[in-house]
Design an enzyme around this catalytic site. Structure first.
Site, PDB file in Angstrom:
ATOM      1  N   ASP A 296      -3.637  14.941  -7.950  1.00 35.06           N
ATOM      2  CA  ASP A 296      -2.192  14.825  -8.124  1.00 35.06           C
ATOM      3  C   ASP A 296      -1.602  16.222  -8.104  1.00 35.06           C
ATOM      4  OD1 ASP A 296       0.335  13.781  -8.647  1.00 35.06           O
ATOM      5  OD2 ASP A 296      -0.016  13.484 -10.783  1.00 35.06           O
ATOM      6  N   HIS A 297      -0.321  16.299  -7.748  1.00 31.88           N
ATOM      7  CA  HIS A 297       0.407  17.563  -7.811  1.00 31.88           C
ATOM      8  C   HIS A 297       1.004  17.720  -9.209  1.00 31.88           C
ATOM      9  CE1 HIS A 297       0.964  17.254  -3.182  1.00 31.88           C
ATOM     10  NE2 HIS A 297      -0.030  18.079  -3.475  1.00 31.88           N
ATOM     11  N   PHE A 471       4.188  12.769  -9.564  1.00 27.93           N
ATOM     12  CA  PHE A 471       4.064  11.372  -9.113  1.00 27.93           C
ATOM     13  C   PHE A 471       3.388  11.241  -7.746  1.00 27.93           C
ATOM     14  CE2 PHE A 471       8.508  11.781 -10.998  1.00 27.93           C
ATOM     15  CZ  PHE A 471       8.080  11.699 -12.307  1.00 27.93           C
ATOM     16  N   HIS A 472       2.332  12.029  -7.494  1.00 26.07           N
ATOM     17  CA  HIS A 472       1.643  11.962  -6.197  1.00 26.07           C
ATOM     18  C   HIS A 472       0.152  11.668  -6.337  1.00 26.07           C
ATOM     19  CE1 HIS A 472       4.894  14.960  -4.505  1.00 26.07           C
ATOM     20  NE2 HIS A 472       5.380  13.740  -4.696  1.00 26.07           N
ATOM     21  N   PRO A 473      -0.285  10.680  -7.113  1.00 28.31           N
ATOM     22  CA  PRO A 473      -1.726  10.431  -7.229  1.00 28.31           C
ATOM     23  C   PRO A 473      -2.308   9.889  -5.921  1.00 28.31           C
ATOM     24  CG  PRO A 473      -0.495   8.677  -8.300  1.00 28.31           C
ATOM     25  CD  PRO A 473       0.507   9.725  -7.918  1.00 28.31           C
TER      26      PRO A 473
END
Length: 556
Positions: A296-297, A471-473
């Site tokens: 994730d980011h 919110f980038h999993p």
């Protein structure tokens, strides 16, 4: 109570960006009966469609699964909210609407790991196929698809000044982030149509709902898969108060995202042996990588108080300001209500050792302590910066075999030494941008994490205190070969016939930017492969029938 099973050709689980596109493409052939299942409801909530409405969709159980991580050691023991879309359109109904492909090196890296067909030059035409770009057909963009991309309908002098300050710091201004090298600074392009959110449901699903061979079930939560002769053959889903068995003649396709897809596999007995045995599920097929490789980011939200500047904090803090914003949006769908969460973007290198941009900025003319809380009462801007290529890896695991049990999410942020160094360097770079001459007239003063932090140790500690998900999993059903891979390059689950995973979970490594449009591309490519495999299967069946007929004795 379980109802009788129903037979479809394709059962698609999850109506996010990937599921909506697949439902569109696979139902084009009227001979194929397609079912799309969504655990959430219809995307008829008004705040989904007003761009600023993400503030009312994230953390809202009507549209969000409202997951949380476990306490994160790398974040000073904090547990984070982990939003995931639970509605038609999935995360495209609650996300930041930013259209971003990433860098060419991302996809070339996938191909170099042995994933044939996934290089930048091979996926670029697939990006263009889905795209409806405001600039029309061009070398880098397409205009004949459904995934609408437009310029934002507002600007801020403060953000223009930040862009100039970035240029003064060595981050040059560019026109487009989506040509394969996104290094530079520009306003983001967004998935909107005339100031209204353009989610995957509008783009791909609504136009084809009248097809008689396409069925869509909402509020249908999948518990597990069933198998016949080693092949995935059916989905068990709770629809209302009934448990239904929904059978697939050709394939079951999981599009539940990086949290949901590994959970369905694990509940079905596909995953790490130790987990499945501990929960009493039993091992149908051992795949140790299911739920691993979570990436994730992590964003570091630096906030600067300003003077002499106009920000959303002041506008939203007065009744007249709120009325003005509402009137602008009602009149021509512009102004702050048409804002994506982040308007200005920048991609930069954290240090001279980096060979390409490894940081992404989301810059906003507003500030708040955290999503869901009111804006600050003072004028400020937020420069959120994230490490595009984190080395830390986490896990997603089911907590029990029950479908309604919340998952165990452990991203393990900042657990790798490289990530800690990049975080400290990112804070230093942000401070240099804020100190550039172009912003001097605004007199920026660092509010968070605090200008007194200077040492490497202090900056790393600050990152652990302010870091949060953007919110980038991705990555929990990794594409590739080897013991930890879950799907092959055609997204078929290793060792299980009739089952694919098509969503962001298949990414071997995270893309260099927002992940929604890469997921659309993954689904577009998957649709092509699924159709090719169906044609090849039918050809083999036809050839086999002819061979049997040729061997059959003649009757007199």
């Amino acid at each position: 109570m379980q109802t009788d099973s129903v037979l479809y050709d394709y059962v698609i689980v999850g109506a996010g960006p990937a599921g909506c596109l697949l439902a569109n493409r696979l139902s084009r052939n009227p001979a194929h009966r397609v079912l799309l299942l969504e655990a959430g409801g219809q995307d008829n909530y008004a705040w989904i469609h007003v761009p600023v409405g993400y503030l009312y969709c994230i953390g809202n159980p009507r549209t969000d699964w409202c997951f949380k991580t476990e306490a994160e050691p790398g974040l000073s023991g904090r547990a984070l909210s982990y939003p995931r879309g639970k509605v038609l359109g999935g995360c495209s109904s609650i996300n930041g609407m930013i259209y971003m492909r990433g860098q060419a090196r991302d996809y070339d890296g996938w191909a170099a790991e042995g994933n044939k067909g996934w290089s930048w030059q091979e996926v670029l035409p697939i990006f263009k196929r889905s795209e409806s770009h405001f600039g029309g057909d061009a070398d880098m963009h397409g205009a004949q698809g459904e995934w609408r991309v437009e310029q934002q309908r507002l600007s801020w002098t403060l953000l223009d000044a930040f862009r100039e300050a970035a240029a003064q710091t060595g981050i040059t201004s560019i026109a487009d982030f989506n040509g394969g090298d996104n290094e530079g600074c520009s306003y983001f392009q967004v998935n909107q149509r005339r100031g209204v959110r353009w989610n995957a449901s509008k783009a791909f699903l609504r136009p084809v709902l009248q097809r008689p061979n396409l069925s869509v079930m909402t509020n249908a939560e999948v518990s597990r898969l069933e198998f016949e002769n080693g092949r995935a053959s059916a989905v068990l889903a709770k629809v209302g108060d009934q448990l239904q068995k929904l059978r697939a003649r050709r394939e079951i396709i999981l599009c539940c995202g990086s949290i949901g897809s590994p959970m369905v596999l694990q509940r079905s007995g596909i995953g790490p042996r130790a987990l499945l045995e501990r929960l009493g599920i039993g091992v149908r097929h051992e795949l140790p990588g299911v739920g691993g490789n979570l990436q994730d980011h992590l964003q570091l939200r630096l906030i600067y108080k300003v003077s002499n500047g106009h920000t959303l904090n002041q506008m939203a803090g007065s009744l007249w300001g709120k009325m003005h914003m509402g009137l602008r949006y009602a009149f021509n769908r512009s102004g702050p209500l048409a804002m994506a969460p982040s308007q200005l973007g920048a991609f930069a290198r954290s240090g001279p050792e980096q060979t390409s941009a490894n940081l992404q900025y989301h810059v906003q003319p507003l500030s708040l302590e955290r999503f869901g809380e009111p804006l600050h009462g003072f004028p400020a801007f937020t420069a959120s910066v994230c490490d595009l290529r984190p080395q830390s890896r986490g896990t997603v695991q089911i907590r029990s075999p029950l479908a309604d049990a919340v998952p165990v999410i452990r991203p393990n942020y900042l657990s790798h030494e490289t990530d800690l160094k990049v975080a400290a360097d990112a804070i230093r770079l942000t401070c240099r941008i804020a100190a550039a001459p172009a912003l001097a007239s605004y007199h920026p003063v660092e509010y968070l994490p605090g200008a007194t932090l200077q040492t490497e140790e202090a900056l790393r500690q600050a990152a652990s205190l302010i870091g949060t998900t953007i919110f980038h999993p991705v990555g929990t059903c990794r594409m590739g070969q080897g013991p930890d891979a879950v799907v092959d390059e055609r997204l078929r689950v290793h060792g299980v016939a009739g089952l694919r995973v098509v969503d962001a979970s298949i990414m071997p490594t995270i893309t260099s930017g927002n992940t929604c449009s890469p997921t659309v591309m993954i689904a577009e490519k998957a649709a092509q492969m699924i159709i090719e495999d169906a044609v090849a299967s039918e050809a083999r069946s036809h050839k086999s029938r002819h061979a049997e007929e040729a061997r059959a004795p003649l009757s007199l």
